[in-house]
Design a protein around this motif. Sequence first.
Motif, PDB file in Angstrom:
ATOM      1  N   GLU A   1      16.383   4.713   4.986  1.00 15.88           N
ATOM      2  CA  GLU A   1      15.071   5.444   4.734  1.00 15.88           C
ATOM      3  C   GLU A   1      15.013   6.755   5.694  1.00 15.88           C
ATOM      4  O   GLU A   1      14.711   7.798   5.311  1.00 15.88           O
ATOM      5  N   ARG A   2      15.736   6.611   6.900  1.00 15.94           N
ATOM      6  CA  ARG A   2      15.980   7.792   7.827  1.00 15.94           C
ATOM      7  C   ARG A   2      17.161   7.701   8.774  1.00 15.94           C
ATOM      8  O   ARG A   2      17.284   6.938   9.714  1.00 15.94           O
ATOM      9  N   THR A   3      18.079   8.384   8.077  1.00 17.11           N
ATOM     10  CA  THR A   3      19.511   8.230   8.923  1.00 17.11           C
ATOM     11  C   THR A   3      19.650   9.062  10.131  1.00 17.11           C
ATOM     12  O   THR A   3      18.749   9.745  10.505  1.00 17.11           O
ATOM     13  N   GLY A   4      20.806   9.261  10.847  1.00 20.29           N
ATOM     14  CA  GLY A   4      20.770   9.986  11.868  1.00 20.29           C
ATOM     15  C   GLY A   4      20.564  11.470  11.585  1.00 20.29           C
ATOM     16  O   GLY A   4      20.237  12.120  12.912  1.00 20.29           O
ATOM     17  N   ASP A   5      20.868  11.808  10.322  1.00 20.41           N
ATOM     18  CA  ASP A   5      20.383  13.273  10.250  1.00 20.41           C
ATOM     19  C   ASP A   5      19.128  13.558   9.929  1.00 20.41           C
ATOM     20  O   ASP A   5      18.551  14.600   9.315  1.00 20.41           O
ATOM     21  N   GLY A   6      18.008  12.400   9.861  1.00 18.62           N
ATOM     22  CA  GLY A   6      16.835  12.395   9.310  1.00 18.62           C
ATOM     23  C   GLY A   6      16.563  12.405   7.947  1.00 18.62           C
ATOM     24  O   GLY A   6      15.374  12.331   7.519  1.00 18.62           O
ATOM     25  N   ARG A   7      17.599  12.351   6.880  1.00 19.69           N
ATOM     26  CA  ARG A   7      17.132  12.219   5.725  1.00 19.69           C
ATOM     27  C   ARG A   7      17.704  10.813   5.218  1.00 19.69           C
ATOM     28  O   ARG A   7      18.440  10.134   5.732  1.00 19.69           O
ATOM     29  N   PRO A   8      17.028  10.462   4.032  1.00 16.93           N
ATOM     30  CA  PRO A   8      17.424   9.230   3.569  1.00 16.93           C
ATOM     31  C   PRO A   8      18.738   9.362   2.543  1.00 16.93           C
ATOM     32  O   PRO A   8      19.125  10.130   2.399  1.00 16.93           O
ATOM     33  N   VAL A   9      19.338   7.948   2.648  1.00 15.42           N
ATOM     34  CA  VAL A   9      20.438   7.892   1.855  1.00 15.42           C
ATOM     35  C   VAL A   9      20.295   6.839   0.646  1.00 15.42           C
ATOM     36  O   VAL A   9      19.450   5.771   0.882  1.00 15.42           O
ATOM     37  N   SER A  10      20.717   7.128  -0.390  1.00 14.12           N
ATOM     38  CA  SER A  10      20.755   6.142  -1.523  1.00 14.12           C
ATOM     39  C   SER A  10      21.594   5.025  -1.517  1.00 14.12           C
ATOM     40  O   SER A  10      22.523   5.048  -0.701  1.00 14.12           O
ATOM     41  N   VAL A  11      21.363   4.179  -2.181  1.00 12.92           N
ATOM     42  CA  VAL A  11      22.227   2.806  -2.242  1.00 12.92           C
ATOM     43  C   VAL A  11      23.632   3.377  -3.011  1.00 12.92           C
ATOM     44  O   VAL A  11      24.813   2.921  -2.508  1.00 12.92           O
ATOM     45  N   ARG A  12      23.587   4.067  -4.096  1.00 10.25           N
ATOM     46  CA  ARG A  12      25.018   4.663  -4.558  1.00 10.25           C
ATOM     47  C   ARG A  12      25.668   5.468  -3.644  1.00 10.25           C
ATOM     48  O   ARG A  12      26.866   5.641  -3.546  1.00 10.25           O
TER      49      ARG A  12
ATOM     50  N   ILE B   1      29.612   2.471   6.725  1.00  9.47           N
ATOM     51  CA  ILE B   1      28.258   2.436   6.441  1.00  9.47           C
ATOM     52  C   ILE B   1      27.436   2.831   7.913  1.00  9.47           C
ATOM     53  O   ILE B   1      26.506   3.565   7.769  1.00  9.47           O
ATOM     54  N   ALA B   2      28.096   2.483   8.812  1.00  9.73           N
ATOM     55  CA  ALA B   2      27.352   2.756  10.364  1.00  9.73           C
ATOM     56  C   ALA B   2      27.466   4.309  10.532  1.00  9.73           C
ATOM     57  O   ALA B   2      26.526   4.771  11.035  1.00  9.73           O
ATOM     58  N   ARG B   3      28.478   4.706  10.315  1.00 10.80           N
ATOM     59  CA  ARG B   3      28.723   6.287  10.452  1.00 10.80           C
ATOM     60  C   ARG B   3      27.888   7.017   9.898  1.00 10.80           C
ATOM     61  O   ARG B   3      27.392   8.060  10.131  1.00 10.80           O
ATOM     62  N   ARG B   4      27.775   6.696   8.367  1.00  8.15           N
ATOM     63  CA  ARG B   4      26.809   7.720   7.488  1.00  8.15           C
ATOM     64  C   ARG B   4      25.482   7.450   7.979  1.00  8.15           C
ATOM     65  O   ARG B   4      24.592   8.412   7.962  1.00  8.15           O
ATOM     66  N   LEU B   5      25.038   6.307   8.508  1.00  9.81           N
ATOM     67  CA  LEU B   5      23.594   6.005   8.997  1.00  9.81           C
ATOM     68  C   LEU B   5      23.433   6.654  10.410  1.00  9.81           C
ATOM     69  O   LEU B   5      22.176   6.507  10.657  1.00  9.81           O
ATOM     70  N   GLY B   6      24.391   7.027  10.973  1.00  9.90           N
ATOM     71  CA  GLY B   6      24.050   7.616  12.304  1.00  9.90           C
ATOM     72  C   GLY B   6      23.811   6.659  13.487  1.00  9.90           C
ATOM     73  O   GLY B   6      23.469   6.984  14.272  1.00  9.90           O
ATOM     74  N   VAL B   7      24.694   5.675  13.352  1.00 12.60           N
ATOM     75  CA  VAL B   7      24.511   4.593  14.430  1.00 12.60           C
ATOM     76  C   VAL B   7      25.753   3.987  14.714  1.00 12.60           C
ATOM     77  O   VAL B   7      26.686   3.984  14.055  1.00 12.60           O
ATOM     78  N   ASP B   8      25.669   3.533  15.923  1.00 14.98           N
ATOM     79  CA  ASP B   8      27.084   2.868  16.405  1.00 14.98           C
ATOM     80  C   ASP B   8      27.208   1.564  15.600  1.00 14.98           C
ATOM     81  O   ASP B   8      26.090   0.908  15.074  1.00 14.98           O
TER      82      ASP B   8
ATOM     83  N   ASP C   1      16.601  -5.672   7.093  1.00 18.08           N
ATOM     84  CA  ASP C   1      15.443  -5.086   7.267  1.00 18.08           C
ATOM     85  C   ASP C   1      15.950  -3.701   8.078  1.00 18.08           C
ATOM     86  O   ASP C   1      15.324  -2.556   7.936  1.00 18.08           O
ATOM     87  N   LEU C   2      16.461  -3.795   8.949  1.00 15.12           N
ATOM     88  CA  LEU C   2      17.279  -2.717  10.031  1.00 15.12           C
ATOM     89  C   LEU C   2      18.200  -1.818   8.836  1.00 15.12           C
ATOM     90  O   LEU C   2      18.170  -0.556   8.947  1.00 15.12           O
ATOM     91  N   LEU C   3      19.064  -2.320   8.192  1.00 14.49           N
ATOM     92  CA  LEU C   3      19.504  -1.559   7.116  1.00 14.49           C
ATOM     93  C   LEU C   3      18.697  -0.665   6.186  1.00 14.49           C
ATOM     94  O   LEU C   3      19.005   0.445   6.085  1.00 14.49           O
ATOM     95  N   ILE C   4      17.774  -1.352   5.695  1.00  9.95           N
ATOM     96  CA  ILE C   4      16.852  -0.677   4.946  1.00  9.95           C
ATOM     97  C   ILE C   4      16.173   0.550   5.567  1.00  9.95           C
ATOM     98  O   ILE C   4      16.210   1.614   5.213  1.00  9.95           O
TER      99      ILE C   4
END
Length: 90
Positions: A14-25, A57-64, A7-10
């Motif tokens: 939906e809202r990454t560190g830069d505020g935009r969603p990222v797709s599965v691909r 994955i963590a880097r792209r999502l903007g989290v540690d 659920d946290l991954l999802i």
Amino acid sequence: MVLVSADLLIALMERTGDGRPVSVRELARVAGCHPSKIGHLRTGERETAEEGEAAAIARRLGVDLLVLWKPTGRTVEAPAEPSHMIAVPA
């Protein structure tokens, strides 16, 4: 590495560190894995990823890294993958 929560991954996708969603691909491309692996992580069918994939994955999502992943090893045993997800030798 073991995923803390699907659920946290999802939510982070939906809202990454830069505020935009990222797709599965896109997340799979960044992590260097097949999109189905990201899909299985999202549904909970899979709980693990290689350390390099998890870090990407963590880097792209903007989290540690440790916000989303738990390391495996001596203190945290890696869960067994379902038999239908185990790679077969070539």
